[in-house]
Design a protein around this motif. Sequence first.
Motif, PDB file in Angstrom:
ATOM      1  N   TYR A  99      -1.258  11.347  11.392  1.00 45.68           N
ATOM      2  CA  TYR A  99      -0.383  11.678  10.259  1.00 45.68           C
ATOM      3  C   TYR A  99      -0.368  10.504   9.282  1.00 45.68           C
ATOM      4  O   TYR A  99      -0.173   9.355   9.666  1.00 45.68           O
ATOM      5  N   ALA A 100      -0.571  10.777   8.007  1.00 45.40           N
ATOM      6  CA  ALA A 100      -0.695   9.715   7.003  1.00 45.40           C
ATOM      7  C   ALA A 100       0.642   9.020   6.755  1.00 45.40           C
ATOM      8  O   ALA A 100       1.655   9.687   6.530  1.00 45.40           O
ATOM      9  N   PRO A 101       0.666   7.693   6.793  1.00 44.20           N
ATOM     10  CA  PRO A 101       1.906   6.964   6.512  1.00 44.20           C
ATOM     11  C   PRO A 101       2.247   7.039   5.031  1.00 44.20           C
ATOM     12  O   PRO A 101       1.374   7.251   4.181  1.00 44.20           O
ATOM     13  N   LYS A 102       3.525   6.860   4.719  1.00 43.86           N
ATOM     14  CA  LYS A 102       3.967   6.918   3.323  1.00 43.86           C
ATOM     15  C   LYS A 102       3.838   5.544   2.665  1.00 43.86           C
ATOM     16  O   LYS A 102       4.829   4.862   2.374  1.00 43.86           O
ATOM     17  N   ILE A 103       2.599   5.131   2.469  1.00 44.08           N
ATOM     18  CA  ILE A 103       2.316   3.888   1.756  1.00 44.08           C
ATOM     19  C   ILE A 103       1.253   4.199   0.707  1.00 44.08           C
ATOM     20  O   ILE A 103       0.665   5.275   0.700  1.00 44.08           O
ATOM     21  N   SER A 104       1.026   3.252  -0.187  1.00 45.82           N
ATOM     22  CA  SER A 104       0.082   3.503  -1.270  1.00 45.82           C
ATOM     23  C   SER A 104      -1.356   3.555  -0.759  1.00 45.82           C
ATOM     24  O   SER A 104      -1.685   3.000   0.295  1.00 45.82           O
ATOM     25  N   ASP A 105      -2.212   4.243  -1.521  1.00 49.32           N
ATOM     26  CA  ASP A 105      -3.636   4.312  -1.164  1.00 49.32           C
ATOM     27  C   ASP A 105      -4.248   2.913  -1.119  1.00 49.32           C
ATOM     28  O   ASP A 105      -5.108   2.629  -0.275  1.00 49.32           O
ATOM     29  N   ALA A 106      -3.789   2.040  -2.033  1.00 53.02           N
ATOM     30  CA  ALA A 106      -4.318   0.672  -2.064  1.00 53.02           C
ATOM     31  C   ALA A 106      -3.980  -0.077  -0.782  1.00 53.02           C
ATOM     32  O   ALA A 106      -4.805  -0.829  -0.246  1.00 53.02           O
ATOM     33  N   GLN A 107      -2.754   0.130  -0.261  1.00 59.15           N
ATOM     34  CA  GLN A 107      -2.362  -0.526   0.988  1.00 59.15           C
ATOM     35  C   GLN A 107      -3.149   0.024   2.169  1.00 59.15           C
ATOM     36  O   GLN A 107      -3.533  -0.732   3.067  1.00 59.15           O
ATOM     37  N   VAL A 108      -3.388   1.330   2.163  1.00 66.52           N
ATOM     38  CA  VAL A 108      -4.192   1.930   3.239  1.00 66.52           C
ATOM     39  C   VAL A 108      -5.570   1.291   3.273  1.00 66.52           C
ATOM     40  O   VAL A 108      -6.077   0.898   4.339  1.00 66.52           O
TER      41      VAL A 108
END
Length: 526
Positions: A99-108
Amino acid sequence: MLDANIKAQLKAYLEKLLQPIELVASLDDSAKSAEMRTLLEDIASLSGKVSLLENGHDARKPSFTVGKVGETARIGFAGLPMGHEFTSLILALLQASGYAPKISDAQVEQIKSLTGEFRFETYISLSCHNCPDVVQALNTMAALNPNIRHVMIDGGLNQAEVEARQIMAVPSVWLNGEPFADGRMALEEILAKVDTGAADREAAKLAEQAPFDVLVVGGGPAGAAAAVYSARKGIRTGVLAERFGGQVMDTLAIENLISVPHTDGPRLGRALEEHVKEYEVDIMNLQRAEALIPGEAGNYHEVRLANGAVLKAKSVILATGARWRELNVPGEQEYRGRGVAYCPHCDGPLFKGKRVAVIGGGNSGVEAAIDLAGVTGHVTLLEFGDALRADAVLQAKLMSLPNVSVIKSAQTTEVNGDGSKVNGLTYIDRASGQSQTLALEGVFVQIGLLPNTDWLKGTLELSKFGEIVVDARGQTSVPGVFAAGDCTTVPYKQIIIAMGEGAKAGLSAFDHLIRTAVPAKEAAAA
């Protein structure tokens, strides 16, 4: 273990699992292991995508790992993740399944690109309101990068390990067997420490920023209010913050924010940030201002950052808040985090059954002593004056506790230790002039606040207490530079007052802009 209501909510969350996960437990015959087994059985019973194994071989017992079936688990819990940490458990279950965390794409992408091996261990207490942010950030990193592992360790349940590593404050993070960081940290801060090139990249990005109409320095209640009121005027607004939320993030119970009977600091801090993000505000977090260079003859004001970048703005709102006042006595800095503490809610459980002192007889000090009395063996409260300054109801509660003593007219002169941790405190009895020593294991400092204005000395007018001098509109001694909140001379340092003052500063800055000539450089470019 879990009541019907919580089970129903958890079942709804587990329906979001993307792939099967397994919980691998390492248990023994202790009562805590029995509790953990019950918790894990409850979780497994709520979803066909969750399986439970009891064949773990972790030396820490009880403990368990969370991982995708068929993969080596990278998230662990050495303790029961209840209380503040229950959310950490739910998020770990979801993220371990993909499940994708609620952080920015840049942080991922930043997390996924980290190379090397990172084995994080976070020591927490279940009463710590700052710990979940750290645990959740590191769990997220472990879920995204196979080179990262993280385990949450309940310090109260693993006392021998805590003693061996001399951990006396939480959250305390270790990386690859060595101390990494203490205290609350956001994901951005952790990434900045492990990604050595991040600071240079961020400095280069900031250096390219176009000038702001309003630049707010500070991300607490005053700064957030100033940003919202400025952005609503349709002007280019930026917020520069060392830590969005400010000192609020270290506050536990908030019960005097009118219309909100009960909340806590981290929750309010997140709400402040979410509200600001509703508008087109450029938030520059984890950035420390080092100097203010006032503009002259209609030119831009400049704010120089610690990373070397310089930001320009037509007007500036200073909302840098305040920090805990320190004792400034021998031993305080040497034993900070090794017996000297500033957050009784977070660090109190580490002193279970021990003797501690609280310095300060105001509301904060008396509340700290009351809280600690329920955990520690004995609390001695020391007050510099000849009477406590706390509200009468708090004093009455304090005096009713059997394991609390109060010493008035006491001037703390030294924190004593054995080289590795605190073992006592020395004070002068101001009535007799005699020096006295207390044997104890912890010292909690609660003596008020200092404004975060050291970097402004010589630039604008400060009071004798270091507060920024402002008028009724929040204007400082420098035209076009305004200030709000706990860093100013406005009396009564309260969240609701800081919010109001921030709103006022935002409106004053806008009024200043519409009555001021366009900066010379901008006019020339036009």
